[in-house]
Design a protein around this motif. Structure first.
Motif, PDB file in Angstrom:
ATOM      1  N   SER A  42       0.821  -1.211   0.000  1.00 21.47           N
ATOM      2  CA  SER A  42       0.000   0.000   0.000  1.00 21.47           C
ATOM      3  C   SER A  42       0.858   1.266   0.000  1.00 21.47           C
ATOM      4  CB  SER A  42      -0.937   0.005   1.211  1.00 21.47           C
ATOM      5  OG  SER A  42      -0.205  -0.071   2.426  1.00 21.47           O
ATOM      6  N   ASP A  43       2.075   1.193   0.557  1.00 20.49           N
ATOM      7  CA  ASP A  43       2.942   2.364   0.582  1.00 20.49           C
ATOM      8  C   ASP A  43       3.501   2.688  -0.802  1.00 20.49           C
ATOM      9  OD1 ASP A  43       2.578   2.664   3.288  1.00 20.49           O
ATOM     10  OD2 ASP A  43       4.313   1.448   3.819  1.00 20.49           O
ATOM     11  N   THR A  44       3.813   1.661  -1.563  1.00 22.13           N
ATOM     12  CA  THR A  44       4.390   1.843  -2.910  1.00 22.13           C
ATOM     13  C   THR A  44       3.613   0.950  -3.869  1.00 22.13           C
ATOM     14  OG1 THR A  44       6.008   0.132  -2.375  1.00 22.13           O
ATOM     15  CG2 THR A  44       6.698   2.413  -2.094  1.00 22.13           C
ATOM     16  N   GLY A  45       2.339   1.249  -4.076  1.00 19.51           N
ATOM     17  CA  GLY A  45       1.456   0.321  -4.765  1.00 19.51           C
ATOM     18  C   GLY A  45       1.118   0.661  -6.188  1.00 19.51           C
ATOM     19  N   ILE A  46       1.632   1.744  -6.734  1.00 23.27           N
ATOM     20  CA  ILE A  46       1.276   2.146  -8.098  1.00 23.27           C
ATOM     21  C   ILE A  46       2.548   2.311  -8.919  1.00 23.27           C
ATOM     22  CG2 ILE A  46       0.231   3.951  -9.502  1.00 23.27           C
ATOM     23  CD1 ILE A  46      -1.721   4.491  -7.260  1.00 23.27           C
ATOM     24  N   VAL A  47       2.637   1.592 -10.033  1.00 25.48           N
ATOM     25  CA  VAL A  47       3.807   1.697 -10.907  1.00 25.48           C
ATOM     26  C   VAL A  47       3.763   3.043 -11.627  1.00 25.48           C
ATOM     27  CG1 VAL A  47       5.034   0.712 -12.871  1.00 25.48           C
ATOM     28  CG2 VAL A  47       3.880  -0.800 -11.235  1.00 25.48           C
ATOM     29  N   PRO A  48       4.769   3.898 -11.441  1.00 27.58           N
ATOM     30  CA  PRO A  48       4.763   5.196 -12.133  1.00 27.58           C
ATOM     31  C   PRO A  48       4.834   5.011 -13.650  1.00 27.58           C
ATOM     32  CG  PRO A  48       6.429   5.116 -10.381  1.00 27.58           C
ATOM     33  CD  PRO A  48       5.949   3.722 -10.580  1.00 27.58           C
ATOM     34  N   LEU A  49       4.336   5.989 -14.375  1.00 27.82           N
ATOM     35  CA  LEU A  49       4.321   5.889 -15.830  1.00 27.82           C
ATOM     36  C   LEU A  49       5.734   5.875 -16.415  1.00 27.82           C
ATOM     37  CD1 LEU A  49       1.319   8.196 -16.790  1.00 27.82           C
ATOM     38  CD2 LEU A  49       1.383   5.707 -16.583  1.00 27.82           C
ATOM     39  N   ASP A  50       6.714   6.413 -15.700  1.00 23.48           N
ATOM     40  CA  ASP A  50       8.080   6.383 -16.230  1.00 23.48           C
ATOM     41  C   ASP A  50       8.789   5.071 -15.926  1.00 23.48           C
ATOM     42  OD1 ASP A  50       8.531   6.619 -13.543  1.00 23.48           O
ATOM     43  OD2 ASP A  50       9.721   8.454 -13.648  1.00 23.48           O
ATOM     44  N   ARG A  51       8.061   4.107 -15.345  1.00 27.10           N
ATOM     45  CA  ARG A  51       8.604   2.777 -15.126  1.00 27.10           C
ATOM     46  C   ARG A  51       7.927   1.741 -16.037  1.00 27.10           C
ATOM     47  NH1 ARG A  51      12.525   4.605 -13.467  1.00 27.10           N
ATOM     48  NH2 ARG A  51      13.536   4.323 -11.443  1.00 27.10           N
ATOM     49  N   SER A 107      -5.834  -6.523 -18.612  1.00 28.54           N
ATOM     50  CA  SER A 107      -4.596  -5.806 -18.918  1.00 28.54           C
ATOM     51  C   SER A 107      -4.809  -4.299 -18.854  1.00 28.54           C
ATOM     52  CB  SER A 107      -4.104  -6.200 -20.311  1.00 28.54           C
ATOM     53  OG  SER A 107      -3.943  -7.594 -20.418  1.00 28.54           O
ATOM     54  N   TYR A 108      -5.922  -3.847 -19.418  1.00 31.92           N
ATOM     55  CA  TYR A 108      -6.225  -2.417 -19.432  1.00 31.92           C
ATOM     56  C   TYR A 108      -6.424  -1.883 -18.017  1.00 31.92           C
ATOM     57  CZ  TYR A 108      -8.415   1.943 -21.064  1.00 31.92           C
ATOM     58  OH  TYR A 108      -8.727   3.254 -21.318  1.00 31.92           O
ATOM     59  N   LEU A 109      -7.100  -2.675 -17.184  1.00 34.54           N
ATOM     60  CA  LEU A 109      -7.304  -2.266 -15.793  1.00 34.54           C
ATOM     61  C   LEU A 109      -5.973  -2.097 -15.080  1.00 34.54           C
ATOM     62  CD1 LEU A 109      -9.414  -1.811 -13.499  1.00 34.54           C
ATOM     63  CD2 LEU A 109      -9.203  -4.260 -12.988  1.00 34.54           C
ATOM     64  N   GLY A 110      -5.043  -3.036 -15.303  1.00 32.14           N
ATOM     65  CA  GLY A 110      -3.741  -2.939 -14.664  1.00 32.14           C
ATOM     66  C   GLY A 110      -2.923  -1.778 -15.172  1.00 32.14           C
ATOM     67  N   SER A 111      -2.938  -1.555 -16.496  1.00 33.10           N
ATOM     68  CA  SER A 111      -2.120  -0.471 -17.048  1.00 33.10           C
ATOM     69  C   SER A 111      -2.684   0.901 -16.681  1.00 33.10           C
ATOM     70  CB  SER A 111      -2.031  -0.621 -18.573  1.00 33.10           C
ATOM     71  OG  SER A 111      -3.295  -0.444 -19.190  1.00 33.10           O
ATOM     72  N   ARG A 112      -4.000   1.017 -16.568  1.00 29.28           N
ATOM     73  CA  ARG A 112      -4.595   2.305 -16.203  1.00 29.28           C
ATOM     74  C   ARG A 112      -4.355   2.646 -14.733  1.00 29.28           C
ATOM     75  NH1 ARG A 112      -8.851   4.768 -19.223  1.00 29.28           N
ATOM     76  NH2 ARG A 112      -8.983   6.113 -17.389  1.00 29.28           N
ATOM     77  N   THR A 113      -4.388   1.648 -13.872  1.00 29.46           N
ATOM     78  CA  THR A 113      -4.280   1.915 -12.432  1.00 29.46           C
ATOM     79  C   THR A 113      -2.865   1.745 -11.898  1.00 29.46           C
ATOM     80  OG1 THR A 113      -4.784  -0.382 -11.831  1.00 29.46           O
ATOM     81  CG2 THR A 113      -6.646   1.121 -12.107  1.00 29.46           C
ATOM     82  N   GLY A 114      -2.032   0.944 -12.575  1.00 30.23           N
ATOM     83  CA  GLY A 114      -0.681   0.679 -12.089  1.00 30.23           C
ATOM     84  C   GLY A 114      -0.622  -0.200 -10.859  1.00 30.23           C
ATOM     85  N   GLN A 115      -1.750  -0.855 -10.510  1.00 35.17           N
ATOM     86  CA  GLN A 115      -1.814  -1.628  -9.277  1.00 35.17           C
ATOM     87  C   GLN A 115      -1.912  -3.128  -9.566  1.00 35.17           C
ATOM     88  OE1 GLN A 115      -4.715  -0.215  -6.371  1.00 35.17           O
ATOM     89  NE2 GLN A 115      -4.789   1.781  -7.375  1.00 35.17           N
ATOM     90  N   ASP A 504      -7.920   7.393 -12.330  1.00 32.56           N
ATOM     91  CA  ASP A 504      -6.808   6.513 -12.029  1.00 32.56           C
ATOM     92  C   ASP A 504      -5.509   7.235 -12.365  1.00 32.56           C
ATOM     93  OD1 ASP A 504      -6.602   6.254 -14.888  1.00 32.56           O
ATOM     94  OD2 ASP A 504      -8.141   4.698 -14.798  1.00 32.56           O
ATOM     95  N   VAL A 505      -4.381   6.556 -12.251  1.00 32.49           N
ATOM     96  CA  VAL A 505      -3.096   7.217 -12.460  1.00 32.49           C
ATOM     97  C   VAL A 505      -2.953   7.700 -13.900  1.00 32.49           C
ATOM     98  CG1 VAL A 505      -1.880   5.057 -13.000  1.00 32.49           C
ATOM     99  CG2 VAL A 505      -0.608   7.009 -12.091  1.00 32.49           C
ATOM    100  N   ALA A 506      -3.570   7.016 -14.852  1.00 35.79           N
ATOM    101  CA  ALA A 506      -3.487   7.440 -16.255  1.00 35.79           C
ATOM    102  C   ALA A 506      -4.259   8.738 -16.488  1.00 35.79           C
ATOM    103  CB  ALA A 506      -4.011   6.335 -17.163  1.00 35.79           C
ATOM    104  N   THR A 507      -5.435   8.851 -15.891  1.00 33.77           N
ATOM    105  CA  THR A 507      -6.205  10.075 -16.074  1.00 33.77           C
ATOM    106  C   THR A 507      -5.551  11.245 -15.354  1.00 33.77           C
ATOM    107  OG1 THR A 507      -7.626   9.494 -14.195  1.00 33.77           O
ATOM    108  CG2 THR A 507      -8.388   8.850 -16.369  1.00 33.77           C
ATOM    109  N   LEU A 508      -4.906  10.988 -14.212  1.00 32.09           N
ATOM    110  CA  LEU A 508      -4.201  12.055 -13.518  1.00 32.09           C
ATOM    111  C   LEU A 508      -3.049  12.588 -14.373  1.00 32.09           C
ATOM    112  CD1 LEU A 508      -3.942  10.835  -9.811  1.00 32.09           C
ATOM    113  CD2 LEU A 508      -5.420  12.610 -10.748  1.00 32.09           C
ATOM    114  N   ALA A 509      -2.345  11.674 -15.035  1.00 29.05           N
ATOM    115  CA  ALA A 509      -1.242  12.102 -15.892  1.00 29.05           C
ATOM    116  C   ALA A 509      -1.760  12.909 -17.073  1.00 29.05           C
ATOM    117  CB  ALA A 509      -0.474  10.881 -16.394  1.00 29.05           C
TER     118      ALA A 509
END
Length: 511
Positions: A42-51, A107-115, A504-509
């Motif tokens: 939960s502390d580091t649970g989202i893969v950043p887009l630059d990774r 796959s889309y759910l994982g790539s959009r959320t990074g979780q 999600d992280v994709a929409t925030l970016a």
């Protein structure tokens, strides 16, 4: 290197040695974080887009997930069920096609959320639901760990007559956790640099030689020689089970957040899946030894010039790579449950999960009748039903009911809602239907109809999960406030819920 809006990344397809050198440099830089947490708590649970990794990473990784001696086993089974070559090809194409239809959304759910799949359940299923789904994710892949470890040991025995199958099976099931100590970096580098090139070259040669040298022996319908019969839908369900991982979000959270981006990888992998099933059927048809070990032995003489040292390398590397994926799923589920403790480290989760793999190896191979089919169908039903519910929650509920659940932060257990009642009810109902429809209950309980009479049971279970969830949410919505009934985490303010936003992280970016 190329630079996009989401940071530096390699080209989608590697073109030369320089691309490979830059890729290895990137993976070395990411290795430390993969060992420590691999974005699985939960502390580091989202893969950043630059990774995020380029497409050829996934093509190499996914090829190892759908190719090798274990997928020849599917061809053996479909041959022994009395099917001509055309039927296994048709069953494989249909089964893999149904799997891809599901996998695209996972796959889309994982790539959009990074979780990871397990971390997503905290926000969507609530605390109780997350523990239920995490138990499915933790246990089901360990059955495959045990099956694949036993298959590797049987290959060694067929090659060299080593024996001691029971002891070596348990030993290998535990040792195959090694690459997972290095997280996604460990399993992906191992797959694309050491395994995939060997598998592709071998597969092409095997099938081409079969048609070129022995096409006259490949016609007709073989006799039914397997006590476990394989009528049409049972064969399709078996293919779905072998193709299914269920933890597609775990892998594809490292991919680009575009819906169609994963499709080329699935299509590329489908070629090798079909060819290895065909190769297995051919070897079963041409071999004079009907035993599993005898057929693999014949395959080595037929396609690897009797070079058992080369067969040992291919078999060992490919089976380890397949179990990398199985263990990765279970480890991420374990990380969701206990990885947030302040003094806990990811290698400790790997150690515990490896112990579970040893236990599963004993049960699946030496206690369960047709254990491989039970494992395949159970995994094809349980975890995917949860994925469907989460995709419906994230992408459809905002449009259908103006109920939005932002997935921009992984809540701690203290911040997690208690339970999403409609989600858990829909999941358990769909799993009950699926396990009953595949006659998979222990000791034949509720074994009222033949396995073939229910059609493509996994597909029906996924559809039931999604539709039932929508119906139950509509019922809950009619009562007004949905915060408690749908288990929203405390991190989501009340004013953000009644919205059409898919956050999600994709929409925030993008914003």
């Amino acid at each position: 290197m190329s630079t996009g809006s989401d940071g530096p990344h390699l080209d989608e397809i590697a073109h030369d040695v320089e691309d490979l050198r830059e890729d290895l440099a990137f993976e070395r830089a990411a290795l430390d974080e993969s060992v420590r947490h691999d974005y699985s708590t939960s502390d580091t649970g989202i893969v950043p887009l630059d990774r995020r990794r380029p497409m050829w990473h996934f093509m190499g990784l996914w090829t190892t997930f759908v190719a090798g001696f274990s997928y020849m086993f599917v061809g053996f089974e479909l041959h022994d069920g009395g099917n001509s070559l055309a039927k296994p090809i048709g069953s494989t194409l249909l089964g893999y096609g149904l799997y891809v239809a599901y996998a695209m959304f996972g796959s889309y759910l994982g790539s959009r959320t990074g979780q990871t799949h397990a971390l997503l359940t905290r926000s969507i299923f609530g605390l109780i639901g997350s523990w239920i789904v995490s138990a499915f994710i933790l246990v089901a892949p360990l059955g495959w760990v045990g099956f694949q470890a036993n298959l590797l040991v049987n290959l060694w025995d067929g090659f060299y007559g080593w024996g001691t199958i029971f002891t070596l099976t348990l030993l290998m099931a535990g040792l195959m956790i090694f690459n997972n100590l290095f997280g996604f970096t460990g399993i992906s580098v191992f797959a694309r640099y050491l395994v995939t090139p060997l598998l592709i070259l071998w597969c092409i040669y095997l099938v081409i030689k079969g048609f070129a040298a022995d096409s006259g022996s490949l016609g007709g319908t073989p006799k039914v020689t397997d006590a476990f019969n394989h009528p049409y839908w049972v064969g399709v369900v078996a293919v779905i089970g072998f193709a299914m991982w269920g933890n597609e979000p775990d892998i594809w959270r490292y991919g680009k957040p575009r819906f169609w981006w994963a499709l080329p990888t699935y299509l590329f992998s489908a070629v090798w899946f079909v060819l290895f099933v065909m190769g297995g059927w051919m070897m079963a048809q041409l071999s004079s030894d009907a035993s599993e070990g005898g057929r693999y032995n014949f395959s080595v003489h037929y396609s690897l010039f009797g070079a058992f040292w080369l067969a040992w390398i291919i078999a060992t590397l490919s089976q380890i790579a397949i179990n990398d994926g199985n263990y990765y799923e279970s480890v991420n589920a374990g990380q969701n449950l206990i990885g947030g403790w302040s003094r806990w480290r990811r290698p400790l989760t790997c150690l515990i999960v490896a112990g579970g793999g040893v236990i599963a190896a004993d049960l699946v191979n030496f206690h369960f009748i047709n254990g491989w089919f039970k494992v395949a169908t159970f995994l094809a039903i349980t975890v995917p039903c949860a994925t469907v519910i989460m995709a419906v929650d994230h992408f459809l509920l905002p449009r259908l009911f103006r109920i939005s659940r932002p997935l921009t932060k992984v809540p701690s257990w203290e911040e997690t809602g208690l339970i999403n009642v409609p989600a858990v009810a829909a999941l358990l109902a769909a799993v009950f239907f699926g396990v009953t429809g595949t006659a998979n209950w222990p000791h034949g309980w509720i074994y009222a109809t033949p396995q073939n009479s229910w059609g493509p049971v996994p597909l029906e279970s996924w559809a039931l999960a999604g539709v039932l969830y929508i119906v139950l949410v509509a019922f809950a919505h009619s009562f007004g406030s949905v915060r408690d009934l749908l288990g929203f985490p405390k991190t989501v303010p009340d004013e953000l819920i009644p919205s059409e936003a898919v956050a999600d992280v994709a929409t925030l970016a993008g914003a």
